[in-house]
Write a protein that holds these residues in place. Structure first.
Motif, short mmCIF file in Angstrom:
data_model
loop_
_atom_site.label_atom_id
_atom_site.label_comp_id
_atom_site.label_asym_id
_atom_site.label_seq_id
_atom_site.Cartn_x
_atom_site.Cartn_y
_atom_site.Cartn_z
N VAL A 116 0.78 -1.28 -0.09
CA VAL A 116 0.02 0.17 0.11
C VAL A 116 0.98 1.11 -0.04
O VAL A 116 1.76 1.26 0.84
CB VAL A 116 -0.93 0.10 1.24
N SER A 117 0.69 2.29 -0.98
CA SER A 117 1.59 3.38 -0.94
C SER A 117 0.82 4.54 -0.39
O SER A 117 -0.36 4.43 -0.04
CB SER A 117 1.88 3.84 -2.31
N PHE A 118 1.59 5.64 -0.33
CA PHE A 118 0.76 6.89 0.43
C PHE A 118 -0.41 7.43 -0.58
O PHE A 118 -1.34 7.91 -0.19
CB PHE A 118 1.87 7.90 0.65
N ALA A 119 -0.08 7.23 -2.02
CA ALA A 119 -1.07 7.54 -2.72
C ALA A 119 -2.25 6.66 -2.73
O ALA A 119 -3.55 7.33 -2.88
CB ALA A 119 -0.44 7.42 -4.32
N ASP A 120 -2.10 5.49 -2.52
CA ASP A 120 -3.34 4.83 -2.04
C ASP A 120 -4.11 5.20 -0.78
O ASP A 120 -5.42 4.85 -0.95
CB ASP A 120 -2.87 3.23 -1.72
N ILE A 121 -3.45 5.73 -0.06
CA ILE A 121 -4.18 6.18 1.32
C ILE A 121 -5.07 7.49 0.92
O ILE A 121 -6.22 7.38 1.23
CB ILE A 121 -3.14 6.52 2.32
N GLY A 122 -4.51 8.06 0.17
CA GLY A 122 -5.27 9.40 -0.62
C GLY A 122 -6.40 8.99 -1.38
O GLY A 122 -7.65 9.45 -1.26
N LYS B 136 -10.47 9.61 -0.59
CA LYS B 136 -11.30 10.15 -1.83
C LYS B 136 -12.47 9.32 -2.14
O LYS B 136 -13.69 9.75 -2.15
CB LYS B 136 -10.41 10.59 -2.99
N ALA B 137 -12.29 8.02 -2.28
CA ALA B 137 -13.23 7.15 -2.46
C ALA B 137 -14.25 7.03 -1.35
O ALA B 137 -15.35 6.94 -1.37
CB ALA B 137 -12.62 5.59 -2.70
N GLY B 138 -13.78 7.03 -0.11
CA GLY B 138 -14.59 7.16 1.11
C GLY B 138 -15.50 8.37 1.20
O GLY B 138 -16.71 8.34 1.29
N GLY C 156 4.94 2.61 6.76
CA GLY C 156 4.77 3.93 6.76
C GLY C 156 3.29 4.47 6.38
O GLY C 156 2.68 5.10 6.85
N PRO C 157 2.81 3.91 5.23
CA PRO C 157 1.53 4.40 4.60
C PRO C 157 0.57 3.92 5.75
O PRO C 157 -0.46 4.48 5.89
CB PRO C 157 1.30 3.65 3.16
N MET C 158 0.65 2.88 5.90
CA MET C 158 -0.35 1.98 7.04
C MET C 158 -0.65 2.83 8.27
O MET C 158 -1.71 3.32 8.95
CB MET C 158 -0.47 0.67 7.14
N ILE C 159 0.50 3.12 9.03
CA ILE C 159 0.82 4.04 10.12
C ILE C 159 0.14 5.34 10.00
O ILE C 159 -0.56 5.86 10.85
CB ILE C 159 1.95 4.10 10.82
N THR D 255 -11.87 2.81 4.68
CA THR D 255 -11.28 1.57 4.97
C THR D 255 -11.53 0.57 4.24
O THR D 255 -10.71 -0.51 3.80
CB THR D 255 -11.71 1.35 6.37
N TRP D 256 -12.75 0.43 3.84
CA TRP D 256 -13.02 -0.69 2.84
C TRP D 256 -12.41 -0.68 1.61
O TRP D 256 -11.78 -1.61 1.17
CB TRP D 256 -14.44 -0.39 2.33
N HIS D 257 -12.09 0.52 0.82
CA HIS D 257 -11.43 0.76 -0.15
C HIS D 257 -9.94 0.67 -0.09
O HIS D 257 -9.26 0.01 -0.78
CB HIS D 257 -11.59 2.21 -0.50
N LEU D 258 -9.42 0.69 1.26
CA LEU D 258 -8.04 0.52 1.43
C LEU D 258 -8.08 -1.20 1.43
O LEU D 258 -7.00 -1.75 1.22
CB LEU D 258 -7.64 1.04 2.94
N TYR D 259 -8.83 -1.84 2.05
CA TYR D 259 -8.90 -3.42 2.21
C TYR D 259 -8.90 -3.83 0.67
O TYR D 259 -7.90 -4.69 0.60
CB TYR D 259 -10.00 -3.68 2.86
N GLU D 260 -9.68 -3.33 -0.09
CA GLU D 260 -9.64 -3.65 -1.44
C GLU D 260 -8.16 -3.47 -2.21
O GLU D 260 -7.91 -4.29 -3.12
CB GLU D 260 -10.87 -2.87 -2.37
N THR D 261 -7.63 -2.25 -1.81
CA THR D 261 -6.18 -2.15 -2.45
C THR D 261 -5.11 -3.18 -1.87
O THR D 261 -4.46 -3.78 -2.49
CB THR D 261 -5.71 -0.75 -2.02
N ALA D 262 -5.33 -3.44 -0.50
CA ALA D 262 -4.41 -4.41 0.21
C ALA D 262 -4.38 -5.88 -0.09
O ALA D 262 -3.77 -6.69 -0.45
CB ALA D 262 -4.24 -4.08 1.68
N ILE D 263 -5.93 -6.30 -0.17
CA ILE D 263 -6.31 -7.44 -0.39
C ILE D 263 -7.07 -7.80 -1.48
O ILE D 263 -6.88 -8.89 -2.35
CB ILE D 263 -6.99 -8.09 0.76
N GLY D 264 -8.16 -7.19 -1.73
CA GLY D 264 -8.95 -7.16 -2.83
C GLY D 264 -10.18 -7.88 -2.52
O GLY D 264 -10.18 -8.97 -1.77
#
Length: 268
Positions: free
Chosen positions: A21-27, A31-33, A218-221, A253-262
């Motif tokens: 997961v990257s910092f861009a993925d966090i952003g 946005k998706a949230g 880094g990105p997750m923390i 958080t759901w979209h972060l899950y989709e990025t990390a796991i799918g």
């Protein structure tokens, strides 16, 4: 006549693959949230309202028990139970991503059914750690401020900011609280949406969540810091801000899950 013996072999659960997961993925997740909240505002306001009402109930209870000074540590620890409350928001985001209709009865039924699944065990873990946080605060208060008197929030703030014992209480409490929060965040940030999305035991889900944090620390923390900061800011005006902030964080958080796991809906 000999009885045939059947050998039962245990097959461990298939652990999901974890992506970086990257910092861009966090952003992008944030946005998706916001986008999901705007697409289904009534659902977001409903679940956010439940969280805010819980905060008001705690405020009223502590005031009635003449323990207003506990409002601060309880408010700080209150976001710890956010991931469990946000289960309904995960389901809304899952349906939006999958192009499925948002039906109140069906979404509430999904939440109700979680009591029979592994997510109920995760709820126990979350509430247990929240209880540990409150117990820790009481223990540190007894150790450092046992002989102090504080009958109001201003008096409590005065003691912890102007006395040597109070500063020790804040310092030790901040360090121990940060460790406890990091552990709970690492255990739940991915496991909650994962258990809603797939049939997996809660221990495997927690391990997967820890793996995600360790793979992209880094990105997750940074995401954890964003969640805590926004939640605390939202609680300052008598928990009212949570009505909007919690839904956005839940969807993100759901979209972060989709990025990390799918999610299963997007599995090949």
């Amino acid at each position: 006549m000999e009885k045939s013996e059947q050998t039962i072999t245990y097959e461990p659960p298939k652990m999901p693959d974890v992506r970086s997961v990257s910092f861009a993925d966090i952003g992008n997740a944030l946005k998706a949230g916001v986008s999901d909240f705007l697409k289904a505002p009534l659902f977001g306001l409903f679940f956010g309202g439940i969280f805010a009402i819980g905060g008001w109930f705690i405020l009223a209870s502590l005031t009635y028990l003449e323990m207003p000074w506990m409002i601060i540590p309880v408010a700080i620890g209150f976001p710890l139970i956010g991931p469990f409350v946000a289960v309904g928001l995960y389901e809304v985001s899952r349906r939006l991503a999958a192009g499925q209709p948002l039906v109140w009865k069906e979404i509430l039924l999904v939440i109700f059914r979680q009591r029979e699944r592994q997510l109920s065990w995760m709820a126990f873990v979350v509430l247990f750690i929240f209880w540990l946080w409150i117990y820790q605060v009481r223990l540190l208060l007894a150790l450092f401020l046992g002989f102090q008197s504080f009958s109001s929030i201003p008096r409590f703030l005065e003691i912890i900011t102007t006395t040597h014992e109070g500063m020790l209480f804040v310092g030790v409490g901040t360090i121990s609280g940060a460790i406890l929060s990091l552990f709970l965040f690492s255990a739940t940030v991915i496991s909650m949406p994962l258990l809603l999305d797939r049939e997996l035991d809660f221990v495997s889900a927690m391990i997967t969540s820890f793996k995600t944090v360790l793979k992209s620390p880094g990105p997750m923390i940074a995401w954890g810091i964003v969640v805590v900061a926004l939640a605390i800011l939202a609680m300052l005006p008598a928990f009212i801000g949570l009505i909007v902030i919690l839904p956005i964080l839940g969807h993100a958080t759901w979209h972060l899950y989709e990025t990390a796991i799918g999610s299963q809906d997007k599995q090949p």
